[in-house]
Design an enzyme around this catalytic site. Structure first.
Site, PDB file in Angstrom:
ATOM      1  N   ASP A  10      40.957  80.576  78.099  1.00 14.27           N
ATOM      2  CA  ASP A  10      39.424  80.393  78.096  1.00 14.27           C
ATOM      3  C   ASP A  10      38.981  81.437  76.923  1.00 14.27           C
ATOM      4  OD1 ASP A  10      40.566  82.866  79.245  1.00 14.27           O
ATOM      5  OD2 ASP A  10      38.822  82.941  80.818  1.00 14.27           O
ATOM      6  N   ASP A  15      43.168  85.999  74.982  1.00 14.32           N
ATOM      7  CA  ASP A  15      43.529  84.710  74.712  1.00 14.32           C
ATOM      8  C   ASP A  15      43.984  84.638  73.105  1.00 14.32           C
ATOM      9  OD1 ASP A  15      41.500  84.600  76.938  1.00 14.32           O
ATOM     10  OD2 ASP A  15      42.592  83.038  77.302  1.00 14.32           O
ATOM     11  N   ASP A 247      46.310  88.640  78.259  1.00 12.73           N
ATOM     12  CA  ASP A 247      47.059  87.169  78.130  1.00 12.73           C
ATOM     13  C   ASP A 247      48.213  87.228  77.440  1.00 12.73           C
ATOM     14  OD1 ASP A 247      45.295  86.176  79.750  1.00 12.73           O
ATOM     15  OD2 ASP A 247      43.861  85.790  77.888  1.00 12.73           O
TER      16      ASP A 247
HETATM   17  C1  BDR Z   1      42.053  87.978  82.402  1.00 10.26           C
HETATM   18  O1  BDR Z   1      40.587  87.824  82.401  1.00 10.26           O
HETATM   19  C2  BDR Z   1      40.200  87.346  81.246  1.00 10.26           C
HETATM   20  O2  BDR Z   1      38.653  87.989  80.863  1.00 10.26           O
HETATM   21  C3  BDR Z   1      41.224  87.648  80.196  1.00 10.26           C
HETATM   22  O3  BDR Z   1      41.089  86.760  78.986  1.00 10.26           O
HETATM   23  C4  BDR Z   1      42.364  87.588  80.947  1.00 10.26           C
HETATM   24  O4  BDR Z   1      42.783  86.337  81.059  1.00 10.26           O
HETATM   25  C5  BDR Z   1      42.349  89.573  82.754  1.00 10.26           C
HETATM   26  O5  BDR Z   1      41.880  89.663  83.902  1.00 10.26           O
HETATM   27 CA    CA Z   2      41.981  84.647  79.125  1.00  9.19          CA
END
Ligand code: BDR
Ligand code: CA
Length: 318
Positions: A10, A15, A247
């Site tokens: 996402d 990411d 991530d």
């Molecule tokens: C997760 O929340 C998202 O905002 C980040 O990309 C990560 O995957 C961490 O809690």
């Molecule tokens: Ca993420």
């Protein structure tokens, strides 16, 4: 032989960091990227992924988009500025727009089912966002878990302290029912890289500054997208004492588990979908009270020196 991986994400700043790590690592081969609702709406996530792939010169990797809604059909609020900025990548657009015609027309969950089946048994599914697409894929093909090598998830928490709601981690809290379906119904090997192990091994700001010192294409891009949220963090407008690329921790485990993981626990875990305060919290039966078979491996300790070394891979690559 590199490990074939499909990344569901996402994107999201961390990411992006994780994607660059995968793309710069000879141990893995990214065969597809599927887009899930989460940090921002899927259409924007797709644009972000194309921006990341353009920097990495890997626009040949197919991208598939998932639903805007949770597995129950709920829409999420997108009127509050997300931590990652309004566009999910720190509100720092590239001078040139990306070519959105590169987005594949097949839906993300259909692509997950098809590709996992094509790779029968040899594909690793890496989940960096809410689990909506994977849960939908399980509904399309209940035997999905038997067609993969493993599923590595960044998400969930095991000390009951949240970063999204009081008790839940962001990815699980965005779609708690989907997270529960994946944990309890995938039926294949699942590795969970939860919030706490990332927080416990977060990187000191001094090390982060050294990491971003070298000018490189990827470093310049990351520095640009990290600027807005990191300024807020480092001036204490957001409580986050160290650099925590959630991530990227999960991706590091995928890339070289033997170097990164120092301790893991096999347990039964599910997700609370009824609690007033605990909705979306990962529930771990540490004491084996439920007498259920173990369904996940939770990573509880990582080697933060090895992790820090790995963070240099993308920036030394391009
Ligand atoms: C997760 O929340 C998202 O905002 C980040 O990309 C990560 O995957 C961490 O809690
Ligand atoms: Ca993420």
């Amino acid at each position: 032989m590199p490990k074939s991986i499909l990344i569901d994400c996402d994107a999201g700043i961390d990411d992006a960091q994780a994607l660059f790590l995968a793309l710069s690592s000879p141990e893995v081969n990214v065969v597809a990227i599927t887009i899930v609702q989460g940090n921002v709406l899927p259409k924007q996530v797709a644009v972000n992924v194309l921006r990341i792939l353009r920097v990495a010169e890997r626009l040949d990797i197919p991208v598939y988009v998932g639903s805007e809604k949770s597995i129950l059909g709920n829409e999420r609020r997108h009127d509050v500025e997300p931590y990652h900025g309004w566009d999910g990548l720190g509100d720092s657009p590239d001078p040139e727009p990306v070519d959105e015609s590169l987005i594949n027309p097949e839906s993300a969950s259909a692509a997950i089912v098809r590709i996992c089946n094509e790779f029968r048994g040899s594909l690793t599914l890496v989940c960096l966002g809410p689990l909506t697409n994977v849960a939908t894929a399980i509904r399309l093909d209940p035997s999905l878990g038997q067609t993969i090598q493993q599923c590595v998830i960044m998400g969930g928490n095991y000390y009951g302290r949240g970063n999204s709601t009081v008790c839940s981690e962001f990815n699980f809290s965005c779609d708690p029912e989907a997270a529960r379906i994946v944990l309890t119904q995938l039926g294949g090997p699942i590795t969970v890289v939860g919030m706490e192990v990332c927080r416990d091994n977060a990187v000191a700001w001094g090390d982060y500054d050294s990491l971003r010192k070298t000018p490189s294409k990827i470093n310049d891009f990351l520095k640009r997208i990290e600027k807005k949220p990191f300024e807020k963090i480092r001036t204490n407008q957001i409580e986050w004492s160290r650099y925590t690329p959630f991530d990227e921790f999960a991706m590091a485990v995928v890339v070289d588990e033997s170097a990164i993981v120092k301790e893991s626990k096999e347990v039964f875990a599910t997700v609370e979908v009824k609690g007033e305060y605990t909705y979306g919290m990962m529930v771990v039966d540490w004491s084996k009270i439920l007498k259920r078979s173990n369904n996940v491996k939770i990573i509880t300790k990582v080697d933060n020196k090895e992790f820090l070394k790995m963070l240099y891979r993308p920036v030394n690559w391009k």
